[in-house]
Design a protein around this motif. Sequence first.
Motif: not given
Length: 218
Positions: A104-105, A122-130, A145-152
Amino acid sequence: MKLTKYTHACVRLEKDGRVLVLDPGTFSETKEALAGAEAVLVTHEHGDHIDVPAMVNALRGNDSLAVFGPGGVAAHLREEAPEAAGRIHTVEPGSSFEAAGFSIRSYGGQHALIHPQIPVVVNIGYLVDGNVYHPGDSFIIPDGMSVQTLLVPLHAPWNKASEVVDFVIGVRAARAFQIHDGLLNDMGLKMVESHVSRLGGKYGTEFVHLAPGESVEV
């Protein structure tokens, strides 16, 4: 990894028999989403992103469950479930950690503005497994980082359609699925999704609608 969408902002990720859940809120099928979960990531404290009573029950019923979230979320859960305090972790923006075997990042820092008279949390966004990026209630674009799958986040009191499209264009993920759609009727959903699909597609993002309970490999 398998991604399952639930109503509104909740998603469940499964990999190698392990389960990670993001934002199990009051608009979602929380009990179903949390079944067998090892870890939960919470973006912020609003009820449509965390069902506190359900989360407390899950912590009490599963001694291996860990929860990660902003300081306010973590403090509230520790108050409600002090016996599970050691499994409730505070997340700061710009950090990296492991949760249920997922890497997680974290990104961001604050919720998008709803109105000047409504306090910003406060709001935190999470990138899982890149790969999978859940921004919570924000349009923060991950750096480095390059996101592969975006939740919009398709619709909310804090956004408008042009901002949704610009977010998709800015991230430029290979694929995108909708979240934060619980306040839209079918007509509104189709309208916003058509803009995201058509305009995002010009910049290389394939948008696919997922129904609540539907799963996809990502």
